[in-house]
Design an enzyme around this catalytic site. Structure first.
Site, PDB file in Angstrom:
ATOM      1  N   ASP A 228       0.863  -1.037  -0.066  1.00  0.00           N
ATOM      2  CA  ASP A 228       0.032   0.064  -0.092  1.00  0.00           C
ATOM      3  C   ASP A 228       0.745   1.375   0.032  1.00  0.00           C
ATOM      4  OD1 ASP A 228       0.961  -0.393   2.482  1.00  0.00           O
ATOM      5  OD2 ASP A 228      -1.146  -0.631   3.634  1.00  0.00           O
ATOM      6  N   PHE A 229       1.959   1.247   0.939  1.00  0.00           N
ATOM      7  CA  PHE A 229       2.803   2.548   0.866  1.00  0.00           C
ATOM      8  C   PHE A 229       3.563   2.799  -0.563  1.00  0.00           C
ATOM      9  CE2 PHE A 229       7.047   4.084   1.296  1.00  0.00           C
ATOM     10  CZ  PHE A 229       6.865   5.403   2.111  1.00  0.00           C
TER      11      PHE A 229
END
Length: 389
Positions: A228-229
């Protein structure tokens, strides 16, 4: 710079973050959902739902995706093992809601070490719409949340994500979860989104598929556990905006106990340390008890203030700010009284530095029945691979 100056300036900066989070949260969250203009067609959305196992809330959580107030979407269920009981739950819901466009993908693809991406890859490749919503199994959806997320997907926005929060749950663990996500997590999340710093968590995120495909698709993020990051970073690096929606994500996992919750916090801390090594220094100083003690010592040297009085006032004001912020994020009556809040808040604030220390001392990641080793930069290696092509 002398250490006392550093601590005091850092302490002042933390209070700026408190203020930003409270003001921005009041301004940004829980806005009335607006429909798109009549002449603007609703874009289709492909919802990827990676599943593994069944918990007591899975049926009710998944059912909220069948009853959303949005005209054009498909749900793509991703199940790694054909013997997983989640398949029976999915088939029963599909039979109950035959008008909802659904597909089921069984079997994982080996495109990296990240089990979530491996599980979703086939569905991602088969998705029909350009907007992709990746949504964890423990998320409960309001009827108008997808519409709210699409409304925030402007021409210059590439990714819209929900700020993590929780449903109202009984017991100490439920109180502890709500306090953490409504205070410590919300404070950093809201302040980061306000100043456009990458704070994306992937439990509920809407993104443009064509932008991902320009970079090689979802599979290029399979080497990371914190995909996600790095997905959010890739959008920002290409000039796209990312933003939160006005509805927080309602986590509603059937597992709600203190040990499981603290294991999640420790795992996330390990990921942050591997991705951003500076976190080892900065993150402990965002904790109430740690930065308060440091600032009390600094103020006693700089201004000859009584350190104990300074420390107690610091804790009291921090406590009040957290109560205000949690009330904003909740947007309604809290499911516990002030005494329960005090006990759970103190437990969270005192245990936070200890959990972070555990994360630093043991960098291996345990996720379900898998074990991963992290390298600097966030690249992961699975120690005991399971998924086969």
């Amino acid at each position: 710079m002398d250490l006392q100056y550093f601590f005091f300036i850092y302490w002042c900066g933390i209070w700026v973050i408190h203020l930003i989070a409270i003001v921005y949260g009041k301004y940004r969250l829980h806005k009335k959902v607006q429909s798109l203009p009549p002449d603007e067609p609703y874009p289709g959305v492909s919802i990827l739902k990676p599943l593994m196992g069944v918990d007591p809330h899975l049926v009710s959580n998944l059912e909220t995706f069948f009853t959303m107030n949005y005209p054009m979407y498909e749900i793509l269920f991703c199940i790694e093992d054909e013997k997983d009981p989640a398949l029976d739950v999915v088939n029963a819901l599909i039979e109950r809601y035959p008008k909802v466009q659904t597909s089921v993908f069984i079997g994982g693809s080996l495109v990296g070490v990240n089990p979530k991406i491996n599980n979703m890859y086939k569905a991602y490749e088969a998705s029909n719409y350009n907007l992709i919503l990746i949504s964890d199994s423990g998320i409960k959806m309001r009827e108008d949340t997808l519409l709210d997320m699409v409304h925030h997907m402007t021409e210059k926005t590439g990714l819209v994500h929900q700020m993590p929060f929780t449903c109202d749950r009984n017991g100490f663990a439920g109180t502890l979860e709500k306090i953490y996500f409504g205070t410590a997590q919300a404070r950093i999340y809201l302040a980061a989104d306000c100043v456009r710093v990458n704070c994306h968590t992937g439990m509920s995120a809407l993104m443009r598929k064509d932008v991902l495909d320009e970079q090689g698709g979802l599979k290029i993020f399979g080497c990371y556990l914190a995909e996600d990051f790095f997905i959010s970073k890739s959008f920002l690096d290409r000039g796209w905006k990312t933003t939160i929606s006005s509805h927080p994500a309602l986590q509603n996992s059937g597992i709600c106990d203190v040990n499981s919750f603290q294991a999640r916090l420790t795992r996330w801390a390990k990921l942050r340390v591997a991705m951003l090594p500076l976190v080892i220094i900065c993150e402990p100083l965002t904790e109430c008890m740690v930065i308060g003690a440091c600032a009390a010592w600094a103020s006693s040297l700089l201004f000859l203030w009584e350190p104990l009085v300074f420390y107690l006032v610091h804790i009291l004001v921090w406590f009040l700010c957290d109560w205000i912020l949690l009330s904003i994020v909740q947007n309604g009556t809290l499911p516990f009284n002030k005494f329960d809040f005090i006990i759970a808040w103190l437990f969270r604030e005192c245990s936070g530095p200890y959990l972070f220390l555990l994360a630093v001392l043991d960098p291996t990641i345990k996720w379900r029945n898998r074990v991963f080793k992290l390298a600097w930069g966030g690249v992961a290696q699975e120690l005991k691979p399971r998924i086969k092509c």
